[in-house]
Design an enzyme around this catalytic site. Structure first.
Site, PDB file in Angstrom:
ATOM      1  N   SER A 194       0.809  -1.178   0.188  1.00 32.78           N
ATOM      2  CA  SER A 194      -0.082   0.157   0.145  1.00 32.78           C
ATOM      3  C   SER A 194       0.715   1.277  -0.033  1.00 32.78           C
ATOM      4  O   SER A 194       1.659   1.526  -1.058  1.00 32.78           O
ATOM      5  CB  SER A 194      -0.867   0.201   1.060  1.00 32.78           C
ATOM      6  OG  SER A 194      -2.012   0.805   1.015  1.00 32.78           O
ATOM      7  N   ASP A 241     -10.090  -5.543  -3.939  1.00 29.78           N
ATOM      8  CA  ASP A 241      -9.332  -4.552  -3.080  1.00 29.78           C
ATOM      9  C   ASP A 241     -10.145  -3.028  -3.167  1.00 29.78           C
ATOM     10  O   ASP A 241     -10.312  -2.764  -4.106  1.00 29.78           O
ATOM     11  CB  ASP A 241      -7.980  -4.025  -3.491  1.00 29.78           C
ATOM     12  CG  ASP A 241      -7.273  -3.236  -2.467  1.00 29.78           C
ATOM     13  OD1 ASP A 241      -7.888  -2.557  -1.688  1.00 29.78           O
ATOM     14  OD2 ASP A 241      -5.909  -3.385  -2.603  1.00 29.78           O
ATOM     15  N   HIS A 259      -7.224  -6.242   0.378  1.00 34.50           N
ATOM     16  CA  HIS A 259      -6.180  -5.282   0.291  1.00 34.50           C
ATOM     17  C   HIS A 259      -4.965  -5.931   1.022  1.00 34.50           C
ATOM     18  O   HIS A 259      -3.666  -5.248   0.619  1.00 34.50           O
ATOM     19  CB  HIS A 259      -6.589  -3.870   1.079  1.00 34.50           C
ATOM     20  CG  HIS A 259      -5.539  -2.935   0.975  1.00 34.50           C
ATOM     21  ND1 HIS A 259      -5.290  -2.269  -0.092  1.00 34.50           N
ATOM     22  CD2 HIS A 259      -4.790  -2.348   2.211  1.00 34.50           C
ATOM     23  CE1 HIS A 259      -4.080  -1.311   0.092  1.00 34.50           C
ATOM     24  NE2 HIS A 259      -4.033  -1.470   1.461  1.00 34.50           N
TER      25      HIS A 259
END
Length: 254
Positions: A84, A204, A232
């Protein structure tokens, strides 16, 4: 966290409140540590690493911190894995240190040009410390809600409460500016020479797959692996698949 033996791999965590290097990557390091040395720091503002006085964090600071850590450890060549926010930092580090970074694995990554702040990431950055905030955040991070156990909620709530003061200064509203800060210019991405593996969950909602697709147009040496039935955090929802992908890619060119 610094564990395992072999070629060095810098592991960079994401930006959810309560996130730490060991919390994000310990299970992966335990499974693969016989083949690589995994270095997983708490980035500034997370875990045990304070923000410098007057700083609100940001891509430049986290990239400088990552480079400085590897320099301090005397590691001249290393791969970088980032999740991320950490994916954006990994890409920025590869652009800044082309002579050092051998591979990049960007997981559920931020950083793509034009990627907007998603409603789910906005909610995660705003999550209040405590069990209610932890439960809401985990429910957004994971597709399989059976993984949002009472133990997982309690552990994340404790981590959120411990780091609440530092985290409060990282992503204050309006939060789109912090997402923009983690976006890399096309010319920066085009300058990355290390091979890049993108790993993304099809479901996601935090960093949606479609927001990462522009990276395929800007990176010189890139491949994408999409995991179905995954949100995610592929390392949690599909740990065996994720480890196979990671180990196979890191082994190329050794």
């Amino acid at each position: 966290m610094d564990a395992g033996t072999g070629p060095a791999v810098l592991m960079l965590h994401g930006s959810g409140p309560g996130t730490t290097g060991s919390g994000a990557w310990a299970a992966t390091a335990r499974a693969l540590g016989a083949s690589w040395r995994f270095v997983a720091p708490d980035q500034a503002g997370f875990g045990r690493t304070p923000l410098p006085a007057g700083s609100r964090g940001g891509l430049r600071l986290w990239t400088k911190q990552a480079a400085g850590l590897m320099d301090a450890l005397g590691l001249e060549r290393y791969a970088v894995v980032g999740h991320s926010m950490g994916g954006a930092v990994a890409l920025a580090l590869a652009a800044a240190r082309p002579e050092r970074v051998t591979h990049v694995v960007a997981v559920s990554t931020m950083g793509a040009p034009g990627a907007p702040l998603s409603p789910d990431l906005d909610a995660i950055w705003a999550a209040p410390a405590g069990p209610a905030g932890a439960r809401d955040m985990l429910s957004r991070l994971l597709l399989d809600q059976a993984l949002v156990t009472e133990a997982a909620v309690a552990a994340r709530a404790a981590a959120m409460e411990e780091g609440a003061d530092a985290f409060a200064s990282l992503f204050p509203p309006p939060r789109a500016r912090w997402s923009d800060d983690l976006t890399l210019p096309a010319e920066t991405l085009a300058g990355i020479r290390a091979p890049v593996l993108l790993v993304h969950g099809a479901q996601d909602r935090v960093t949606p797959l479609k927001a990462a697709l522009p990276l395929l147009d800007h990176l010189a040496d890139v491949r994408l692996h999409v995991l179905g039935h995954c949100a995610h955090v592929p390392a949690v929802e599909h740990p065996d698949d994720f480890r196979r992908l990671l180990s196979g890619f890191l082994a190329t060119g050794r």
